[in-house]
Design a protein around this motif. Sequence first.
Motif, short mmCIF file in Angstrom:
data_model
loop_
_atom_site.label_atom_id
_atom_site.label_comp_id
_atom_site.label_asym_id
_atom_site.label_seq_id
_atom_site.Cartn_x
_atom_site.Cartn_y
_atom_site.Cartn_z
N ALA A 23 0.82 -1.21 0.00
CA ALA A 23 0.00 0.00 0.00
C ALA A 23 0.85 1.26 0.00
O ALA A 23 0.39 2.34 -0.40
CB ALA A 23 -0.93 0.00 1.22
N GLN A 24 2.11 1.16 0.46
CA GLN A 24 2.99 2.32 0.50
C GLN A 24 3.78 2.51 -0.79
O GLN A 24 4.27 3.61 -1.05
CB GLN A 24 3.96 2.18 1.67
CG GLN A 24 3.33 2.36 3.05
CD GLN A 24 4.40 2.55 4.10
OE1 GLN A 24 5.30 1.74 4.23
NE2 GLN A 24 4.31 3.63 4.84
N VAL A 25 3.93 1.45 -1.56
CA VAL A 25 4.76 1.52 -2.76
C VAL A 25 4.15 2.46 -3.79
O VAL A 25 2.97 2.35 -4.12
CB VAL A 25 4.94 0.11 -3.37
CG1 VAL A 25 5.62 0.20 -4.73
CG2 VAL A 25 5.76 -0.77 -2.43
N GLY A 26 4.96 3.40 -4.27
CA GLY A 26 4.52 4.31 -5.32
C GLY A 26 4.04 5.66 -4.81
O GLY A 26 4.06 6.64 -5.55
N PHE A 76 14.81 -3.91 4.58
CA PHE A 76 13.57 -3.37 4.02
C PHE A 76 13.79 -2.63 2.70
O PHE A 76 12.85 -2.50 1.91
CB PHE A 76 12.88 -2.47 5.05
CG PHE A 76 12.19 -3.30 6.10
CD1 PHE A 76 10.93 -3.84 5.84
CD2 PHE A 76 12.79 -3.58 7.31
CE1 PHE A 76 10.30 -4.63 6.77
CE2 PHE A 76 12.17 -4.37 8.25
CZ PHE A 76 10.91 -4.90 7.99
N ILE A 77 15.00 -2.18 2.45
CA ILE A 77 15.29 -1.66 1.12
C ILE A 77 15.06 -2.77 0.09
O ILE A 77 14.47 -2.56 -0.97
CB ILE A 77 16.72 -1.11 1.04
CG1 ILE A 77 16.84 0.18 1.88
CG2 ILE A 77 17.14 -0.83 -0.39
CD1 ILE A 77 18.25 0.71 2.01
N GLY A 78 15.54 -3.97 0.43
CA GLY A 78 15.33 -5.11 -0.46
C GLY A 78 13.86 -5.48 -0.58
O GLY A 78 13.34 -5.67 -1.70
N LEU A 79 13.15 -5.57 0.53
CA LEU A 79 11.76 -6.05 0.50
C LEU A 79 10.81 -5.03 -0.13
O LEU A 79 9.88 -5.41 -0.85
CB LEU A 79 11.31 -6.40 1.92
CG LEU A 79 12.09 -7.54 2.59
CD1 LEU A 79 11.58 -7.78 3.99
CD2 LEU A 79 12.01 -8.82 1.77
N TYR A 80 11.03 -3.75 0.11
CA TYR A 80 10.16 -2.74 -0.49
C TYR A 80 10.38 -2.67 -2.01
O TYR A 80 9.43 -2.52 -2.77
CB TYR A 80 10.42 -1.36 0.12
CG TYR A 80 9.61 -1.07 1.38
CD1 TYR A 80 8.68 -0.05 1.40
CD2 TYR A 80 9.80 -1.81 2.54
CE1 TYR A 80 7.94 0.23 2.55
CE2 TYR A 80 9.08 -1.54 3.69
CZ TYR A 80 8.15 -0.52 3.70
OH TYR A 80 7.43 -0.26 4.83
N ASN A 81 11.65 -2.78 -2.45
CA ASN A 81 11.91 -2.81 -3.89
C ASN A 81 11.30 -4.05 -4.53
O ASN A 81 10.78 -3.99 -5.65
CB ASN A 81 13.42 -2.77 -4.14
CG ASN A 81 13.97 -1.36 -4.17
OD1 ASN A 81 13.77 -0.62 -5.14
ND2 ASN A 81 14.65 -0.97 -3.11
N ALA A 82 11.35 -5.17 -3.82
CA ALA A 82 10.74 -6.39 -4.35
C ALA A 82 9.23 -6.23 -4.47
O ALA A 82 8.62 -6.64 -5.48
CB ALA A 82 11.07 -7.57 -3.44
N ALA A 83 8.59 -5.61 -3.47
CA ALA A 83 7.14 -5.42 -3.49
C ALA A 83 6.70 -4.48 -4.61
O ALA A 83 5.54 -4.51 -5.02
CB ALA A 83 6.65 -4.88 -2.15
N ALA A 84 7.62 -3.66 -5.11
CA ALA A 84 7.29 -2.77 -6.23
C ALA A 84 7.32 -3.52 -7.56
O ALA A 84 6.81 -3.01 -8.56
CB ALA A 84 8.28 -1.60 -6.29
N THR A 145 10.44 -9.75 -12.97
CA THR A 145 10.22 -10.75 -11.93
C THR A 145 11.54 -11.19 -11.32
O THR A 145 11.67 -11.34 -10.10
CB THR A 145 9.49 -11.97 -12.52
OG1 THR A 145 8.24 -11.55 -13.06
CG2 THR A 145 9.23 -13.02 -11.44
N LEU A 146 12.55 -11.40 -12.16
CA LEU A 146 13.87 -11.78 -11.65
C LEU A 146 14.45 -10.71 -10.74
O LEU A 146 15.07 -11.02 -9.71
CB LEU A 146 14.82 -12.05 -12.82
CG LEU A 146 14.66 -13.40 -13.53
CD1 LEU A 146 15.52 -13.44 -14.79
CD2 LEU A 146 15.03 -14.54 -12.60
N ARG A 147 14.26 -9.46 -11.12
CA ARG A 147 14.73 -8.37 -10.26
C ARG A 147 13.99 -8.40 -8.92
O ARG A 147 14.59 -8.18 -7.86
CB ARG A 147 14.52 -7.02 -10.96
CG ARG A 147 15.48 -6.76 -12.12
CD ARG A 147 15.12 -5.47 -12.84
NE ARG A 147 15.11 -4.33 -11.92
CZ ARG A 147 14.31 -3.27 -12.05
NH1 ARG A 147 13.45 -3.22 -13.06
NH2 ARG A 147 14.38 -2.28 -11.20
N GLY A 148 12.69 -8.64 -8.97
CA GLY A 148 11.91 -8.73 -7.74
C GLY A 148 12.39 -9.86 -6.84
O GLY A 148 12.54 -9.68 -5.62
N ILE A 149 12.67 -11.03 -7.44
CA ILE A 149 13.18 -12.16 -6.67
C ILE A 149 14.55 -11.81 -6.07
O ILE A 149 14.84 -12.12 -4.91
CB ILE A 149 13.29 -13.42 -7.56
CG1 ILE A 149 11.90 -13.86 -8.03
CG2 ILE A 149 13.98 -14.55 -6.81
CD1 ILE A 149 11.94 -14.96 -9.07
#
Length: 286
Positions: A23-26, A76-84, A145-149
Amino acid sequence: MSTFLLFAATVLIWGTTWIAIAAQVGAVPLLQSIFLRFALAGLVMLAGLALMGRLRRPAQWRFVVVQALCLFSFNFIGLYNAAALIPSGLVSVVFSLASIFNAVNARIFFGERITARTIAAGAIGAAGLGLLFKDDLGGAASLETLRGIGWAAFGTMMFSLGNMASRRNGQLGVTPVTANAWGMGIGALVLLALIGGTGQGLVWPEGARYWGALAYLALIGSVVGFTTYLLLVARIGSARAGYATVVFPVVALMLSTLYEGFHWTPAAIAGLGLTLIGNVVMFARR
């Protein structure tokens, strides 16, 4: 609080934080969202401990700083970027392999033996992830998708290293509550420095949805969730505490199905099943 209640609270809280992250992404730059989360959480924890007369300076700062960098910044830098890039429920499934990361890092930093069971669990979990992402990796969006993973795996590794720092803090007599309070504050300062270093200006978020997600993530997901989890680590060890990550992806994927339109395919169902089985193999009694 009993071990069961600590475990149940961790699963329920962290199973629902993924949709709040999405919900915070973007709405504002990712670094700023993470900074606001831990600035608020750190202030609440430090102020609360001070009011109760329980605020203590850590006897050793070194691993508190490491924990701050790993758990409250880079994780969280990793997880928030993944969620985007990929649905939040899928990020939680990658994160569920934290128990495998913990076993490997416990071997590196504490000399604990890696068993055949750990290797088998890792292989089963990896096969499950391959099936879960099978359809996404076959299309035009495969690079995204690979970037997200990759971001999710990076965040999970940082989380695991933060677990190792938390264990070391416990050995040095620094309680999880003390390490969390100071760690969140330090993490927020690091994130603020990163925001300044990248030249991003602070943006005032708008909308009740964003602020509601921020309040939930800071107060429930961070203050309560990290405290219950690290108390669990202190009580039963990082490997067994990591079993909480087996359960909450189911909660996260259900919410992702409802709110993000995640589509279940036979391969996705089989992949989730294998990932969960891999984690169960990790912890099941003989």
